[in-house]
Scaffold this active site. Sequence first.
Site, PDB file in Angstrom:
ATOM      1  N   SER A 500       7.912 -13.552 -87.281  1.00 31.61           N
ATOM      2  CA  SER A 500       8.613 -12.470 -87.383  1.00 31.61           C
ATOM      3  C   SER A 500       8.526 -11.929 -89.071  1.00 31.61           C
ATOM      4  O   SER A 500       8.551 -10.713 -89.294  1.00 31.61           O
ATOM      5  CB  SER A 500      10.023 -12.713 -86.897  1.00 31.61           C
ATOM      6  N   SER A 539      12.571 -12.191 -77.116  1.00 33.95           N
ATOM      7  CA  SER A 539      11.492 -11.310 -77.586  1.00 33.95           C
ATOM      8  C   SER A 539      11.851 -10.102 -77.596  1.00 33.95           C
ATOM      9  O   SER A 539      11.207  -8.958 -77.273  1.00 33.95           O
ATOM     10  CB  SER A 539      10.408 -11.358 -76.259  1.00 33.95           C
ATOM     11  N   GLU A 747       7.887 -14.824 -75.641  1.00 35.83           N
ATOM     12  CA  GLU A 747       7.987 -15.836 -74.285  1.00 35.83           C
ATOM     13  C   GLU A 747       7.264 -15.885 -73.384  1.00 35.83           C
ATOM     14  O   GLU A 747       6.734 -16.734 -72.654  1.00 35.83           O
ATOM     15  CB  GLU A 747       9.299 -15.525 -73.661  1.00 35.83           C
TER      16      GLU A 747
END
Lengths: 808, 273, 161
Positions: A500, A539, A747
């Site tokens: 991220s 997510s 995920e």
Amino acid sequence: MLETSNPSSLQHVGHSPARQEGPDKLTGAAVFVSDMTLPGMLHAQVKRSPHARAKIRNIDVSRAARLPGVRAILTGEDLNYRLGLYVVDKYILAKGEVRHHGEAVAAVAADTLAIAREAADLIDVDYEALPAVLNHMDALAPGAPLVHRDLGAYDYVEAVFSPQGGTNIANLTKCRKGDIEKGFAEAAWIVERQYTNPSVQHVPMETHVAIAQWKTGDKVTIWTSAQSPFTVRNLFCHAFKLPLSDVRVLIPNVGGGFGGKAGIHLEPLVACLSRKAGGRPVKLQATREEEFTLLPCRGALTYRIKTGVLADGKIIAQKMEMFWDAGAYADYAVNVTRASGYSAAGPYEVPNAWVDAYTIYTNKPYGTAYRGFGHVEFFWGLERHMELVARTIGMDPLEFRRKNLLRPGSLTLTGEKITAHSGDVRKCLDAVAEAIHYGELTPAETAREKRTGLKIGKGVATLHKAPAMPPFTGTAVIVKMNSDGGVLVNVGLTEIGQGSTTALAQIAAERLKFPLEKVKVTVEKDTDRDPYDWQTVASKGLILTGNALILACADLLEKAYADAGQALRAQACDLDHDGEKIFVSHAPDRSVTFAQLAVGYAYPDGNAIGGPLVGVGRYVAQGLTNLNKETGQGLPALDWTYGAHGIIAEVNAATGEYHVLKIASAYDVGKAINPGLVRGQCIGGMVQGLGTALCEGYVYDLQGHLLNPSFTDNKIPTCKDIPDEIECIIIETPQLDGAYGARGVGEHPMISVAPALGNAIRNAVGAELTHMPIRSEDVWRAIGHKEPVETWFTTTPTGSCRSIVWGG
Amino acid sequence: MLQHFTYLAPRTRAELHAVLADRGSDACLLAGGTDLLANIRSGLAHPRIVVDVKRVDGFSGIAWSAEDGLLIRAGATINDILRDARVRSDYALLTACARDLASHQVRNRATVVGNVVNASPCSDMAPALLCLQARAVIGSRRGEREVAFKDFFKDVKKTVLQPDEALERIVVPAASAGARGDYHKLKRINGHDLGIVGVAICLGRNGDMRLGVSSCAPTPILVEGLSDSLSAEAVVGAVMKAISPISDVRATKEYREHMVQTFVRRLLDEVKS
Amino acid sequence: MKIKVTINGAAYEREVADNVTLLHFLREHVGLTGTKEGCGAGECGACTVFLDGRPVNSCLVLAAETNGRSVSTIEGETKDGGLSEIQEAFARRHAVQCGYCTPGMVMSVRALIERNPKPTVAEIKDGLEGNFCRCTGYAQIIEAVLDVTGQADSKQEPTHA
């Protein structure tokens, strides 16, 4: 939001720069909580229950207290605090009763770990063992021992969950769409079967660890390997009735989370030990064996599906019953049940649907969030079932799926309408089917079969998931400009390896039109400094935090333009900028650099305007609703990420040994912000999903002891266990409200790997597998129509292969 | 973390024997440490003294002798075996078993001697040593004795070693050199794992054949007195008679039996072709 | 017992208890926390260091055993304050995610390419079998090794459908 810029003009988004925090991790400089030592720090050891269920008659700590170097001892009687994300059912240390093998009943903080361990051994616990309930289906039977006698009196989130006091049911989620009886009455075929999954552990490479310091005035600092700093702070303060500002949660690097570190785990205990030890910091790190029993796993599932199909192969009705084994505490399991309940039919159109999803207590280590949040578990059953239904009615499984996929205009189980921008599951399925030449063997494959004597089979499976999160989930981002014109971005979203940090840096660089080197997204989290983010799960990070970041960048630029306009005596609408400066569009020589503006602009004579440039953005999920508790109708989904896998498996029909030759996976990610990182999620998640399929799963004896609490018998994939060939395919149907059109994919790669494999094995050798994991023995038994072996509970094994029971 | 113990590193055989004579029942011998230290950590072993054999003069590496054959000393690691070209050519079965033992890092430390002294029923090296008719050379202050490996294992994790004795070297006889052989190990994953079953075969130059089986009895098992003229059925029958597999968390008895038979047939095909 | 051990080329002399593992010695006594503990039982490889040039699981080596010997850790991998060629390849190929297995993984790769400068994929897998990674799924790590040994072609990206 979807930026309207031309995709081909994107400078950063869509490229694959190396991750920002890579060098620290590669050199060993990255600090994890397990690396940290603080002045005066004590070490903690937990004493754990050898019983699955027992009354605690008495705990005598006197011998332990006399050991030199022991600074604090706590038992359940000392800590009258109950915690729970959704159902408040768990004491920090077992109080009065233990509910699973390995549960913590006492804890010691001492000068060294050796002393703490010795002290823990000296604590005498007098137990009265009670009959335990281990199998979740047994726990439903009337007269079953109650894991939580007082369930009816617990606090819980009423808007969302339905615990049933007086039973072992922590929650029941229902979904009612259309008229199920009418639907079945119209069906030409009805196909029904049951599928099962054991509990599985996340196996982060860094086990759970926390350091806490409880200072004077009830000010607490916590360092933890966790995914959600604000959730830790929130639940902590709620339990101890402290103002949020008095508790500070810090997270440096995290050695893997996968959902197991999403909530609150060791932090309250460690903080209480610190308080008892007069405010000295206390560190508790789980051993690998403790990670398997003291810390939570993923709940087991029994999934019963009954499908009614019309003569042309269209699904007309489906009844879905999910029985989730939550273990001893509800934790996230009730929400896993809910999120799976509303997603239970997969990406298929089911006009008449009935879902009953139960969260059931048993006397075993409890289940928490795990990548996929129930979807890995239930898609095993669902996609094996779609295969079964297709074969039963004489239709090719790929064709059957195509015929029933959701399409624009379809309604989901909860009544949400799918649009052309929801994502293209059909494209995903077609892409993987093509990539594995589904439905036939190539000449090379035929030759290989001849040469090896092994059978090659091919299978596909679809997947979908929406973020499982409250409908009001929000986040904020702060972008601060440094005096050299670079920017520092603070987010509450936690880097747990998913990338991220880097993806957000790219988004910021894109929106600001800055070179990537000028953007730093901070890695370490600090609830005193970082703006709020709900949790790093589900997510949803790219959509929510990505959007908030875009807004923060826009805010920063607006402020910079306002200051520049003054400095340049120009109107904001006549200004433009590049990575270094803001200039008048029609007279670019009139410019001022960002560095000049960054902390306030000074005229040559010293007069100043403006000030430090800080951009703030916030974003909240919009248009989502709670689900009606009786009908399950509502709008829970921020977005749907669709995908599919195709697997080619080679199977030995005589022994059940098998090998994955190829896996092709496709996901509609909306927009790949960093394709290299996306591929990392694709492959990493897929291999974790393969682990679930091949070899992972808790095994208990009939007393509820976990027989595989270590890597000796709780195996995970090594580099030798990956498929020979791995193909990752990206589809980009833009998410209209996604940052640059992106959806989450963290995920999803794990979901549906197992049923794709099960379908491929079925195709190869006719073995019908409904139980996981799929060991070679299980394939052998299924081929020979032998009795399947119960792999989750076993009569106490004899001989040398007895696993070590820890802490007993 | 490990419980407390005293670490000793004797330099000579005499020193080693003296320590074991005095304190043998309180002591465990340390070679590679990959079994012992893991067992100490888990509480399966709790020695007061850990005696490191690696610094003893003459205990490291492997050696060759015209009459005795291959000498594997106490400190010789699994990777020492794998790296040796002459072992590869003369005792292919040893190489085959060594290759399947744990991971590269473990093989840099684990020793052949340690593996057999640990005497797990799942031992990867024992099937080779049994088939190759290797002998254990055991030393103590009382002198030296040799025990054939077929007489070495008594029960789960129990050998003929007395508390004052050390397994100092393994002799793999020259007569066994040049035998064809291989090892098949059933694991739960392709990566490193204990064996669910393990079968080794050895076909001597005279047509004499032996099989070694691990993970199917309290000890590793030798099946001898076979020859390459026997039918596959007869060999399978002999092996099945010699083993007593159990059901446990890893596999059922039934599957173990099936896979042993499968491996025996595969290995027969391999060595005969 | 007093031990003299060379770590990353520097000499250390320390008094250490007999039951301290090399892993704990490095992390807690010497302060080199790059080497990680993942299981303590020799299964996961997160603790991989070199002992006399060979990769071992330091959780199953006693500090006492390293007396007079040399140890190399991840902290010794960097060259003149910059990333080594292995570390650069890992960064390029996205072979790092959470980073916890990374130090041990890099050490195993260093050992592998020192003994085998052009390993095949099968040989890479043999060499890295003892290093667990839960995040990457290994493929990009293997690609990094092929890259650093001059055996990789163009960058691997997901295909677009």
